[in-house]
Write an enzyme that holds these catalytic residues in place. Sequence first.
Site, PDB file in Angstrom:
ATOM      1  N   GLY A  71     -11.630   0.859  12.570  1.00 28.53           N
ATOM      2  CA  GLY A  71     -11.183   1.284  14.179  1.00 28.53           C
ATOM      3  C   GLY A  71     -12.210   1.697  15.021  1.00 28.53           C
ATOM      4  O   GLY A  71     -12.189   0.899  16.250  1.00 28.53           O
ATOM      5  N   GLU A 112     -14.823  -1.452  15.185  1.00 26.66           N
ATOM      6  CA  GLU A 112     -14.567  -2.719  15.737  1.00 26.66           C
ATOM      7  C   GLU A 112     -14.157  -2.412  17.393  1.00 26.66           C
ATOM      8  O   GLU A 112     -14.277  -3.261  18.064  1.00 26.66           O
ATOM      9  CB  GLU A 112     -13.327  -3.307  15.009  1.00 26.66           C
ATOM     10  CG  GLU A 112     -13.493  -3.563  13.777  1.00 26.66           C
ATOM     11  CD  GLU A 112     -12.147  -3.865  13.087  1.00 26.66           C
ATOM     12  OE1 GLU A 112     -11.256  -4.102  13.642  1.00 26.66           O
ATOM     13  OE2 GLU A 112     -12.207  -3.737  11.591  1.00 26.66           O
ATOM     14  N   ARG A 152      -2.544  -2.076  -3.514  1.00 24.14           N
ATOM     15  CA  ARG A 152      -3.702  -1.414  -3.249  1.00 24.14           C
ATOM     16  C   ARG A 152      -3.721  -0.317  -4.237  1.00 24.14           C
ATOM     17  O   ARG A 152      -2.786   0.595  -4.317  1.00 24.14           O
ATOM     18  CB  ARG A 152      -3.674  -0.807  -1.989  1.00 24.14           C
ATOM     19  CG  ARG A 152      -5.046   0.077  -1.728  1.00 24.14           C
ATOM     20  CD  ARG A 152      -4.998   0.744  -0.332  1.00 24.14           C
ATOM     21  NE  ARG A 152      -6.089   1.498  -0.298  1.00 24.14           N
ATOM     22  CZ  ARG A 152      -6.017   2.594   0.333  1.00 24.14           C
ATOM     23  NH1 ARG A 152      -5.012   3.312   0.979  1.00 24.14           N
ATOM     24  NH2 ARG A 152      -7.230   3.428   0.387  1.00 24.14           N
ATOM     25  N   GLU A 163      -8.227  -5.656   4.907  1.00 25.71           N
ATOM     26  CA  GLU A 163      -7.899  -5.300   3.420  1.00 25.71           C
ATOM     27  C   GLU A 163      -6.787  -5.948   2.866  1.00 25.71           C
ATOM     28  O   GLU A 163      -6.647  -6.454   1.782  1.00 25.71           O
ATOM     29  CB  GLU A 163      -7.769  -3.724   3.341  1.00 25.71           C
ATOM     30  CG  GLU A 163      -8.957  -3.056   3.754  1.00 25.71           C
ATOM     31  CD  GLU A 163      -9.163  -1.663   4.090  1.00 25.71           C
ATOM     32  OE1 GLU A 163      -9.250  -0.828   2.826  1.00 25.71           O
ATOM     33  OE2 GLU A 163      -8.837  -0.908   4.919  1.00 25.71           O
ATOM     34  N   ASN A 199       1.116  -1.223  -0.092  1.00 22.96           N
ATOM     35  CA  ASN A 199      -0.078  -0.043  -0.002  1.00 22.96           C
ATOM     36  C   ASN A 199       0.938   1.278  -0.002  1.00 22.96           C
ATOM     37  O   ASN A 199       1.416   1.651   1.286  1.00 22.96           O
ATOM     38  CB  ASN A 199      -0.894   0.037   1.207  1.00 22.96           C
ATOM     39  CG  ASN A 199      -1.697   1.054   1.296  1.00 22.96           C
ATOM     40  OD1 ASN A 199      -1.775   2.128   0.457  1.00 22.96           O
ATOM     41  ND2 ASN A 199      -2.710   1.150   2.080  1.00 22.96           N
ATOM     42  N   ASN A 252     -10.757   6.429  10.696  1.00 20.17           N
ATOM     43  CA  ASN A 252     -10.456   7.780  10.553  1.00 20.17           C
ATOM     44  C   ASN A 252     -11.322   8.294   9.280  1.00 20.17           C
ATOM     45  O   ASN A 252     -11.913   9.503   9.554  1.00 20.17           O
ATOM     46  CB  ASN A 252      -9.117   8.089  10.405  1.00 20.17           C
ATOM     47  CG  ASN A 252      -8.639   9.481  10.925  1.00 20.17           C
ATOM     48  OD1 ASN A 252      -9.063  10.186  11.469  1.00 20.17           O
ATOM     49  ND2 ASN A 252      -7.465   9.733  10.300  1.00 20.17           N
ATOM     50  N   ASP A 290      -9.341  11.414  17.278  1.00 16.63           N
ATOM     51  CA  ASP A 290      -9.247  10.018  17.695  1.00 16.63           C
ATOM     52  C   ASP A 290     -10.636   9.950  18.955  1.00 16.63           C
ATOM     53  O   ASP A 290     -10.358  10.424  19.848  1.00 16.63           O
ATOM     54  CB  ASP A 290      -8.042   9.929  18.501  1.00 16.63           C
ATOM     55  CG  ASP A 290      -7.902   8.216  18.567  1.00 16.63           C
ATOM     56  OD1 ASP A 290      -8.840   7.649  19.282  1.00 16.63           O
ATOM     57  OD2 ASP A 290      -6.820   7.728  18.083  1.00 16.63           O
ATOM     58  N   ARG A 339     -10.862   7.594  21.073  1.00 19.79           N
ATOM     59  CA  ARG A 339     -10.467   7.334  22.262  1.00 19.79           C
ATOM     60  C   ARG A 339     -10.518   8.651  23.359  1.00 19.79           C
ATOM     61  O   ARG A 339     -10.787   8.601  24.504  1.00 19.79           O
ATOM     62  CB  ARG A 339      -9.159   6.459  22.247  1.00 19.79           C
ATOM     63  CG  ARG A 339      -9.116   5.267  22.130  1.00 19.79           C
ATOM     64  CD  ARG A 339      -7.888   4.556  21.550  1.00 19.79           C
ATOM     65  NE  ARG A 339      -7.596   4.888  20.217  1.00 19.79           N
ATOM     66  CZ  ARG A 339      -6.435   4.489  19.449  1.00 19.79           C
ATOM     67  NH1 ARG A 339      -5.793   3.309  19.928  1.00 19.79           N
ATOM     68  NH2 ARG A 339      -6.278   5.184  18.236  1.00 19.79           N
ATOM     69  N   HIS A 369     -13.075   2.664  -0.089  1.00 26.10           N
ATOM     70  CA  HIS A 369     -12.720   1.691   0.890  1.00 26.10           C
ATOM     71  C   HIS A 369     -13.797   0.068   0.305  1.00 26.10           C
ATOM     72  O   HIS A 369     -14.300  -0.484   1.140  1.00 26.10           O
ATOM     73  CB  HIS A 369     -13.885   1.770   2.342  1.00 26.10           C
ATOM     74  CG  HIS A 369     -13.286   2.878   3.161  1.00 26.10           C
ATOM     75  ND1 HIS A 369     -13.906   3.834   3.835  1.00 26.10           N
ATOM     76  CD2 HIS A 369     -11.887   3.176   3.349  1.00 26.10           C
ATOM     77  CE1 HIS A 369     -13.136   4.761   4.392  1.00 26.10           C
ATOM     78  NE2 HIS A 369     -11.925   4.355   4.202  1.00 26.10           N
ATOM     79  N   ARG A 410     -12.506  14.963   8.120  1.00 26.11           N
ATOM     80  CA  ARG A 410     -13.479  15.411   6.979  1.00 26.11           C
ATOM     81  C   ARG A 410     -14.695  15.819   7.562  1.00 26.11           C
ATOM     82  O   ARG A 410     -15.075  15.155   8.249  1.00 26.11           O
ATOM     83  CB  ARG A 410     -13.214  14.426   5.887  1.00 26.11           C
ATOM     84  CG  ARG A 410     -11.830  13.906   5.511  1.00 26.11           C
ATOM     85  CD  ARG A 410     -12.114  12.886   4.334  1.00 26.11           C
ATOM     86  NE  ARG A 410     -10.961  12.379   3.994  1.00 26.11           N
ATOM     87  CZ  ARG A 410     -10.766  10.936   4.052  1.00 26.11           C
ATOM     88  NH1 ARG A 410     -11.730  10.501   3.971  1.00 26.11           N
ATOM     89  NH2 ARG A 410      -9.447  10.509   3.429  1.00 26.11           N
TER      90      ARG A 410
HETATM   91  P1  AMP Z   1      -8.502   3.220  11.170  1.00 25.35           P
HETATM   92  O1  AMP Z   1      -8.760   4.220  10.155  1.00 25.35           O
HETATM   93  O2  AMP Z   1      -9.718   2.155  10.684  1.00 25.35           O
HETATM   94  O3  AMP Z   1      -7.366   2.808  11.347  1.00 25.35           O
HETATM   95  O4  AMP Z   1      -9.390   3.511  12.568  1.00 25.35           O
HETATM   96  C1  AMP Z   1      -8.503   4.627  13.487  1.00 25.35           C
HETATM   97  C2  AMP Z   1      -9.554   5.398  14.348  1.00 25.35           C
HETATM   98  O5  AMP Z   1     -10.332   4.248  15.050  1.00 25.35           O
HETATM   99  C3  AMP Z   1      -8.843   6.037  15.451  1.00 25.35           C
HETATM  100  O6  AMP Z   1      -8.673   7.324  14.958  1.00 25.35           O
HETATM  101  C4  AMP Z   1     -10.038   5.975  16.827  1.00 25.35           C
HETATM  102  O7  AMP Z   1     -10.966   7.024  16.491  1.00 25.35           O
HETATM  103  C5  AMP Z   1     -10.463   4.542  16.385  1.00 25.35           C
HETATM  104  N1  AMP Z   1     -10.194   3.694  17.530  1.00 25.35           N
HETATM  105  C6  AMP Z   1      -9.187   2.699  17.543  1.00 25.35           C
HETATM  106  N2  AMP Z   1      -9.041   2.071  18.796  1.00 25.35           N
HETATM  107  C7  AMP Z   1     -10.086   2.614  19.361  1.00 25.35           C
HETATM  108  C8  AMP Z   1     -10.753   2.267  20.691  1.00 25.35           C
HETATM  109  N3  AMP Z   1      -9.922   1.482  21.335  1.00 25.35           N
HETATM  110  N4  AMP Z   1     -11.897   2.641  20.976  1.00 25.35           N
HETATM  111  C9  AMP Z   1     -12.390   3.789  20.366  1.00 25.35           C
HETATM  112  N5  AMP Z   1     -11.801   4.279  19.123  1.00 25.35           N
HETATM  113  C10 AMP Z   1     -11.019   3.540  18.524  1.00 25.35           C
END
Ligand code: AMP
Length: 396
Positions: free
Chosen positions: A330, A333, A90, A383, A7, A210, A282, A284, A179, A240
């Site tokens: 993220g 899940e 990718r 992916e 990627n 994200n 984020d 979290r 996606h 965004r």
């Molecule tokens: P991705 O783009 O699929 O890698 O998702 C990243 C985003 O998932 C991060 O910016 C967080 O907002 C969210 N994320 C990751 N881990 C957690 C968690 N344990 N609890 C809540 N949100 C999370």
Amino acid sequence: MNILVINCGSSSLKYQLINSESEDVLAKGLCERIGIDGRLVYQKAGCDKEFKEAAMPTHKQAIELVITALTNDKTGAIKELSEIDAVGHRLVHGGEKFASSVVITPEVIAAVEECCELAPLHNPANLIGVAACKEVMPDVPMVGVFDTAFHQTMPKKAYLYGLPYEYYEKYKVRRYGFHGTSHSFVSKRTAEYLGMDYNNSKIIVAHLGNGASISAVLNGKCIDTSMGLTPLEGLVMGTRSGDIDPAIMEFIAKKENLDIDGVMNVLNKKSGVQGLSRLSSDFRDLEAGMNDGNELAENAIEVFSYRVAKYIGAYTAALNGVDAIAFTAGIGENGPIVRKKVMEYLGYLGVAADDEKNSVHGDEAVISTPDSKVKVCVIPTNEELAIARETVALIR
Ligand code: AMP
């Protein structure tokens, strides 16, 4: 077979070496700061991550360093280059030309180049990755897997915008969606996991990372998705804006004295839950903020969740019903709070959340109650594995 999944971005390159029989990841990592100074992250399965500062003026050198790490005597995952049977790349934008993955040939490269205008930040970088791999591994077959391909089954009524038709004819301005590899993988896996017939199913996939997007999948084919010509449309995302009144662009440009690039920068990089919360992109941080009484963090989570629920409602109409809703990526899940909020909006569909099951982090699970009229589940996306599978299918 061993498949190297690549990627490639403009200054970074993520890689995974996957054994296609066991589907195990043999090694994975990242080249960062390509063309600047260079740093290699490498991790063999079951071992600690290794970090190495190493000059990588070009992507070719980055790939060479990856191969050196993969074939290293001590920590390598393979003995020699010939153990890599194929490379899966990718590729972000395939325009209307690619409705499925393809073996990469000079003609394919030329056709992807023609799509660069539609994804100027991604496609040129993806192609640099292809060229670098070709230089280092000229005899290894390569496959391109497009983010847009799965969405090419959308009907005209879903992909046309309410704009002068000549913009579609002349410039191919339309909804493409992104996606796609994840939406395809997760919708298929949802049917399998729930024991449903994929070819006779109505599934909504919420890819909440994200970058975030939703798709409506009817009998295994995408019929609508929330991202558009670019990944800016649809859900509120990390930074965004997602859907807004287009007239806001002119209004803000005048108020803030911005040109079109300035406005686009705000919509892509300073908006979403980051802009709303003034705290973080984020979840979290936003959840921690909300628990500490931060009202803007709470607003951001509410706006995000409400938009997801609205799209699920719209796609239930598009599908004329829904059998299953899958959360992935993220937030999908790992975010019980967002999932619970979304499920509460869907009570009218007969969705009932199982709070205990909804506490799941990162594993497959059904998070609705047994008597819920619609099954809601968490299905982790993968992916890289999807790209490896497509690659094997094409080179066999
Ligand atoms: P991705 O783009 O699929 O890698 O998702 C990243 C985003 O998932 C991060 O910016 C967080 O907002 C969210 N994320 C990751 N881990 C957690 C968690 N344990 N609890 C809540 N949100 C999370």
